[in-house]
Design a protein around this motif. Structure first.
Motif, PDB file in Angstrom:
ATOM      1  N   ASN A 112       0.776  -1.304   0.024  1.00 25.99           N
ATOM      2  CA  ASN A 112       0.044   0.229   0.052  1.00 25.99           C
ATOM      3  C   ASN A 112       0.790   0.973   0.108  1.00 25.99           C
ATOM      4  O   ASN A 112       0.539   2.356   0.297  1.00 25.99           O
ATOM      5  N   LEU A 113       2.347   1.125  -0.447  1.00 27.09           N
ATOM      6  CA  LEU A 113       3.015   2.323  -0.178  1.00 27.09           C
ATOM      7  C   LEU A 113       3.115   3.121  -1.603  1.00 27.09           C
ATOM      8  O   LEU A 113       2.511   2.779  -2.731  1.00 27.09           O
ATOM      9  N   LYS A 114       3.618   4.260  -1.552  1.00 21.11           N
ATOM     10  CA  LYS A 114       3.622   5.246  -2.437  1.00 21.11           C
ATOM     11  C   LYS A 114       4.927   5.664  -2.816  1.00 21.11           C
ATOM     12  O   LYS A 114       5.658   6.760  -2.278  1.00 21.11           O
ATOM     13  N   PRO A 115       5.674   4.934  -3.560  1.00 19.99           N
ATOM     14  CA  PRO A 115       7.138   5.254  -3.778  1.00 19.99           C
ATOM     15  C   PRO A 115       7.342   6.508  -4.605  1.00 19.99           C
ATOM     16  O   PRO A 115       6.433   6.939  -5.542  1.00 19.99           O
ATOM     17  N   LYS A 116       8.278   7.144  -4.578  1.00 21.91           N
ATOM     18  CA  LYS A 116       8.935   8.325  -5.238  1.00 21.91           C
ATOM     19  C   LYS A 116      10.477   7.788  -5.973  1.00 21.91           C
ATOM     20  O   LYS A 116      10.954   7.258  -5.477  1.00 21.91           O
ATOM     21  N   VAL A 117      10.705   8.653  -6.999  1.00 27.15           N
ATOM     22  CA  VAL A 117      11.824   8.377  -7.665  1.00 27.15           C
ATOM     23  C   VAL A 117      12.940   9.449  -7.380  1.00 27.15           C
ATOM     24  O   VAL A 117      12.316  10.650  -7.297  1.00 27.15           O
ATOM     25  N   LYS A 118      14.023   9.155  -6.676  1.00 28.80           N
ATOM     26  CA  LYS A 118      15.003  10.226  -6.350  1.00 28.80           C
ATOM     27  C   LYS A 118      16.031  10.251  -7.554  1.00 28.80           C
ATOM     28  O   LYS A 118      16.665   9.278  -7.916  1.00 28.80           O
ATOM     29  N   TRP A 119      16.307  11.388  -8.024  1.00 28.77           N
ATOM     30  CA  TRP A 119      16.932  11.511  -9.442  1.00 28.77           C
ATOM     31  C   TRP A 119      18.722  11.155  -8.983  1.00 28.77           C
ATOM     32  O   TRP A 119      18.990  11.454  -7.747  1.00 28.77           O
ATOM     33  N   PRO A 120      19.226  10.340  -9.611  1.00 27.46           N
ATOM     34  CA  PRO A 120      18.838   9.875 -11.181  1.00 27.46           C
ATOM     35  C   PRO A 120      18.140   8.266 -10.909  1.00 27.46           C
ATOM     36  O   PRO A 120      17.395   8.092 -12.156  1.00 27.46           O
ATOM     37  N   ASN A 121      18.505   7.627  -9.967  1.00 32.09           N
ATOM     38  CA  ASN A 121      18.102   6.041 -10.369  1.00 32.09           C
ATOM     39  C   ASN A 121      17.849   5.560  -8.872  1.00 32.09           C
ATOM     40  O   ASN A 121      17.873   4.025  -8.894  1.00 32.09           O
ATOM     41  N   ASP A 122      17.282   6.100  -7.917  1.00 33.95           N
ATOM     42  CA  ASP A 122      17.069   5.402  -6.701  1.00 33.95           C
ATOM     43  C   ASP A 122      15.374   5.767  -6.391  1.00 33.95           C
ATOM     44  O   ASP A 122      14.808   6.456  -7.014  1.00 33.95           O
ATOM     45  N   VAL A 123      14.812   4.723  -5.726  1.00 35.51           N
ATOM     46  CA  VAL A 123      13.441   4.640  -5.262  1.00 35.51           C
ATOM     47  C   VAL A 123      13.142   4.829  -3.826  1.00 35.51           C
ATOM     48  O   VAL A 123      13.997   4.328  -3.158  1.00 35.51           O
ATOM     49  N   VAL A 125      10.774   5.500  -0.314  1.00 36.85           N
ATOM     50  CA  VAL A 125       9.349   5.249   0.082  1.00 36.85           C
ATOM     51  C   VAL A 125       9.444   6.036   1.603  1.00 36.85           C
ATOM     52  O   VAL A 125      10.374   5.996   2.240  1.00 36.85           O
ATOM     53  N   ASN A 126       8.655   6.840   1.882  1.00 36.81           N
ATOM     54  CA  ASN A 126       8.343   7.816   3.161  1.00 36.81           C
ATOM     55  C   ASN A 126       9.849   8.572   3.281  1.00 36.81           C
ATOM     56  O   ASN A 126      10.093   8.470   4.424  1.00 36.81           O
ATOM     57  N   GLY A 127      10.418   9.002   2.450  1.00 34.67           N
ATOM     58  CA  GLY A 127      11.537   9.792   2.156  1.00 34.67           C
ATOM     59  C   GLY A 127      12.843   8.776   2.681  1.00 34.67           C
ATOM     60  O   GLY A 127      13.989   9.497   3.057  1.00 34.67           O
ATOM     61  N   LYS A 128      12.775   7.680   2.688  1.00 29.43           N
ATOM     62  CA  LYS A 128      13.875   6.481   2.643  1.00 29.43           C
ATOM     63  C   LYS A 128      14.016   5.759   1.565  1.00 29.43           C
ATOM     64  O   LYS A 128      13.471   5.336   0.790  1.00 29.43           O
ATOM     65  N   LYS A 129      15.301   5.320   1.304  1.00 28.62           N
ATOM     66  CA  LYS A 129      15.812   4.583   0.050  1.00 28.62           C
ATOM     67  C   LYS A 129      15.539   3.383   0.300  1.00 28.62           C
ATOM     68  O   LYS A 129      15.866   2.457   1.544  1.00 28.62           O
ATOM     69  N   VAL A 130      14.792   2.588  -0.762  1.00 31.04           N
ATOM     70  CA  VAL A 130      14.302   1.223  -0.643  1.00 31.04           C
ATOM     71  C   VAL A 130      15.003   0.414  -1.857  1.00 31.04           C
ATOM     72  O   VAL A 130      14.700  -0.641  -1.915  1.00 31.04           O
ATOM     73  N   ALA A 131      15.106   1.286  -2.989  1.00 33.05           N
ATOM     74  CA  ALA A 131      15.747   0.405  -4.204  1.00 33.05           C
ATOM     75  C   ALA A 131      16.693   1.381  -5.024  1.00 33.05           C
ATOM     76  O   ALA A 131      16.572   2.419  -4.841  1.00 33.05           O
ATOM     77  N   GLY A 132      17.407   0.770  -5.842  1.00 31.36           N
ATOM     78  CA  GLY A 132      18.118   1.452  -6.575  1.00 31.36           C
ATOM     79  C   GLY A 132      18.427   0.635  -8.054  1.00 31.36           C
ATOM     80  O   GLY A 132      18.224  -0.455  -8.301  1.00 31.36           O
ATOM     81  N   VAL A 133      18.739   1.431  -9.068  1.00 33.96           N
ATOM     82  CA  VAL A 133      19.246   0.891 -10.419  1.00 33.96           C
ATOM     83  C   VAL A 133      20.638   1.244 -10.939  1.00 33.96           C
ATOM     84  O   VAL A 133      20.932   2.233 -10.618  1.00 33.96           O
ATOM     85  N   LEU A 134      21.138   0.366 -11.436  1.00 31.08           N
ATOM     86  CA  LEU A 134      22.581   0.575 -11.956  1.00 31.08           C
ATOM     87  C   LEU A 134      22.543  -0.006 -13.559  1.00 31.08           C
ATOM     88  O   LEU A 134      21.923  -0.950 -13.784  1.00 31.08           O
ATOM     89  N   LEU A 135      23.036   0.960 -14.343  1.00 25.50           N
ATOM     90  CA  LEU A 135      22.929   0.593 -15.822  1.00 25.50           C
ATOM     91  C   LEU A 135      24.410   0.818 -16.578  1.00 25.50           C
ATOM     92  O   LEU A 135      25.372   1.511 -16.030  1.00 25.50           O
TER      93      LEU A 135
END
Length: 280
Positions: A112-123, A125-135
């Protein structure tokens, strides 16, 4: 984890996928130094590669952006996917956008969470980092096809204290981190269901990335929307010419670059996303 458990996990993931699923090969390890490095070794050996997935339970040298360590203890989702693409180098940041949006959409469907994207590659939730992307990209001149590796690290059920302890003294972490389990206040997140939904979503978008402008425009607009929404939860700090400053995001360009207002000097600065694409 036993071989049987690994097979059962992959079978559960694949059984939930759509008929047009693009990923053909799966590699599953209990422990590996880095899924990203393993994928790179595969693409170096093969002239032609099929879209594939590398999964592990733990990484001993998981990779984040700028060479930072990505803490990867048991319980999280640590995955790299690789495929070929004819997209031009200047458009490759679209892979980061797609991956970040697919992670956000999967989180929304599974919790039921509402994630946001922190530029450029992190996700976040509630102002805390929960995921990341590496290319990572292996550029090829001969056939015009670049080999793309997308690393995905998602804190689902991993122990938060253990995750933080593995990062201690490795690099300065500006932002707090969390897990989906902690934020959703659930006993457990099904990694198999989460990963299956995520891979289905990635498969859908990646199969259209070179031919469907409408889908790519939707991804860009979704990415920009989530970046702009993140401003109310995250204080952004930037570094230009070795000078750090706090900035307010004004706009996001089509190539992933930012227009940023220096809070103190009140001037607009363009921050490029090029260092989010690692060319090998």
């Amino acid at each position: 984890m036993s071989k049987k458990c690994q097979i059962d996990f992959v079978s559960e993931v694949v059984n939930l996928t759509a008929p047009d699923f693009i990923f053909n090969d799966f590699y599953y390890f209990d422990k590996i130094p880095s899924t990203q490095d393993f994928a790179f070794e595969i693409i170096k050996r093969k002239k032609k590669i099929n879209p594939s997935v590398v999964i592990c339970n733990t990484q001993s040298r998981g990779k984040g952006r700028k060479g930072y360590l990505w803490s990867s203890p048991k319980g999280g989702i640590w995955v790299s996917i690789f495929l070929e693409s004819t997209l031009k180098l200047e458009n490759l940041f679209l892979f980061v956008m797609i991956a970040a949006i697919c992670i956000c959409e999967t989180i929304e469907k599974e919790t039921n969470l509402k994630p946001k994207v922190k530029w450029p590659n992190d996700v976040f939730v509630n102002g805390k980092k929960v995921a990341g992307v590496l290319l990572d990209v292996e550029t090829c001149i001969d056939n015009g096809k670049n080999k793309i590796i997308i690393g995905l690290g998602i804190n689902t059920n991993n122990d938060l204290r253990l995750t933080k302890s593995k990062l201690k003294n490795k690099h300065h972490n500006h932002y707090p981190m969390t897990t989906l389990k902690d934020e959703a206040n659930k006993p457990d997140i099904s990694n198999a269901h989460f990963l299956s939904r995520l891979l289905n979503n990635l498969s859908h978008h990646l199969s259209k990335i070179e031919s469907d402008t409408f889908v790519n425009e939707n991804i860009l607009n979704n990415y920009i929307k989530r970046i702009m929404e993140s401003r109310s939860h995250i204080v952004y700090s930037f570094n230009v010419d070795e000078k750090a400053f706090e900035g307010e995001i004004v706009d996001v360009d089509i190539d992933g670059s930012l227009l940023v207002r220096d809070i103190h000097q009140q001037k607009i600065i363009k921050i490029h996303s090029a260092n989010s694409v690692n060319l090998r």
